[in-house]
Write an enzyme that holds these catalytic residues in place. Structure first.
Site, PDB file in Angstrom:
ATOM      1  N   GLY A  32       0.809  -1.210   0.000  1.00 52.35           N
ATOM      2  CA  GLY A  32       0.000   0.000   0.000  1.00 52.35           C
ATOM      3  C   GLY A  32       0.842   1.259   0.000  1.00 52.35           C
ATOM      4  N   HIS A  35       2.814   4.746  -4.740  1.00 47.83           N
ATOM      5  CA  HIS A  35       3.441   5.901  -5.394  1.00 47.83           C
ATOM      6  C   HIS A  35       3.655   5.559  -6.862  1.00 47.83           C
ATOM      7  CE1 HIS A  35       7.196   3.660  -5.234  1.00 47.83           C
ATOM      8  NE2 HIS A  35       7.081   3.534  -3.924  1.00 47.83           N
ATOM      9  N   HIS A  38       4.941   2.080  -7.902  1.00 45.02           N
ATOM     10  CA  HIS A  38       3.920   1.026  -7.923  1.00 45.02           C
ATOM     11  C   HIS A  38       3.016   1.166  -9.145  1.00 45.02           C
ATOM     12  CE1 HIS A  38       4.503   1.454  -3.389  1.00 45.02           C
ATOM     13  NE2 HIS A  38       4.862   0.210  -3.623  1.00 45.02           N
ATOM     14  N   LYS A 150      14.350  -1.315  -7.585  1.00 40.05           N
ATOM     15  CA  LYS A 150      14.834  -0.518  -6.456  1.00 40.05           C
ATOM     16  C   LYS A 150      15.183  -1.421  -5.276  1.00 40.05           C
ATOM     17  CE  LYS A 150      13.539   3.181  -3.290  1.00 40.05           C
ATOM     18  NZ  LYS A 150      13.396   2.390  -2.062  1.00 40.05           N
TER      19      LYS A 150
END
EC number: 6.3.2.1
Length: 283
Positions: A32, A35, A38, A150
């Protein structure tokens, strides 16, 4: 309209139904607080697949004793609105009780690959990650699952799990999404002060300097790490927690670089610990 699903039984039923009609399912696992990083994965999944499932589940198994599980941001209404705007089909939003109705008798243990980098500082973290991802794969049964580069160590471990446990799933690693100034997008960035936010761009700048050294022919890890350290101490007030160079995806520490690597760093600011990395191909 993105449909919210809260039970394993309903999610499994939907997955079985879609599979019976030869439909391809894409899956984006998240905790959740979505950003742009996602959302880019969600967009890619929608482009690649007949159906896209996004999970939103803050997994207690991957939080250590000194990490505040309760403080992790939970923004399901905002997340759902963003997913609906993109056209995601389902958001799987189970409770902790739904995912873990009883204490687990079994879990997955990650060995050498979890004993370095982030795993060395967070014992048990990747055991928790792999255990929940394995459960989610079994519930959703995706054809393609999307993970961000990342978190390169996590990506490498998930790829190894899929290989060793014979999951019939393609793992797609997505490039890190960055702000215009280069800062990697992260849910943790909201905890930076204004000054720290200005300094945080130097994490990526230091990695680019390291890549320039590599491209110029430097193969000593110590030399490249020293360059990153000097840059960060000069340009940021954060505490440098780690700078490391590992082979990728094997995650073997390098002293003299010979092949594909990733250069990783972690810097702790007052209220946020930021990580960043770049994967460098053999030139």
């Amino acid at each position: 309209m993105t449909k919210r699903i809260t039970t394993i039984k309903e999610m499994q039923h939907l997955s079985r139904t879609r599979k019976a009609h030869n439909k391809q399912i894409g899956f984006v696992p998240t905790m959740g607080a979505l950003h742009d990083g996602h959302l880019q994965m969600v967009k890619q999944s929608i482009a690649d697949n007949d159906y896209t499932v996004v999970s939103v589940f803050v997994n207690p198994l991957q939080f250590g004793p000194n990490e505040d599980f309760d403080a992790y941001p939970r923004t399901i209404e905002e997340d759902e609105a963003q997913l609906d705007a993109l056209g995601a089909d389902y958001v799987f939003y189970p409770s902790v009780e739904e995912m873990y109705p009883k204490p687990l008798e079994l879990s997955i243990n990650v060995h050498r690959m979890a004993e370095v980098l982030e795993g060395a500082k967070r014992p048990g973290h990747f055991d928790g990650v792999v255990t929940v991802v394995n459960k989610l794969f079994n519930i959703i049964r995706p054809d393609i699952a999307y993970f961000g580069k990342k978190d390169a160590q996590q990506l490498a471990i998930i790829e190894k799990m899929v290989e060793e446990f014979n999951h019939p799933i393609t793992i797609r690693g997505m490039d890190t999404i960055r702000e215009l100034d280069g800062l990697a997008k992260s849910s943790r960035n909201i905890y930076l002060t204004d000054n720290e936010r200005q300094e945080a761009v130097q994490l990526y700048q230091s990695l680019l300097k390291a890549k320039q050294l590599y491209d110029a022919g430097e193969r000593s890890s110590d030399v490249i790490i020293d360059e990153i350290h000097t840059h960060l101490t000069t340009h940021t007030s954060g505490t440098i927690e780690e700078i490391a160079i590992y082979s990728y995806p094997e995650l073997i520490e390098q002293t003299q670089i010979t092949g594909r690597i990733f250069i990783s760093l972690a810097v702790k600011f007052s209220q946020a610990r930021l990580i960043d990395n770049i994967i460098v191909e053999k030139s």
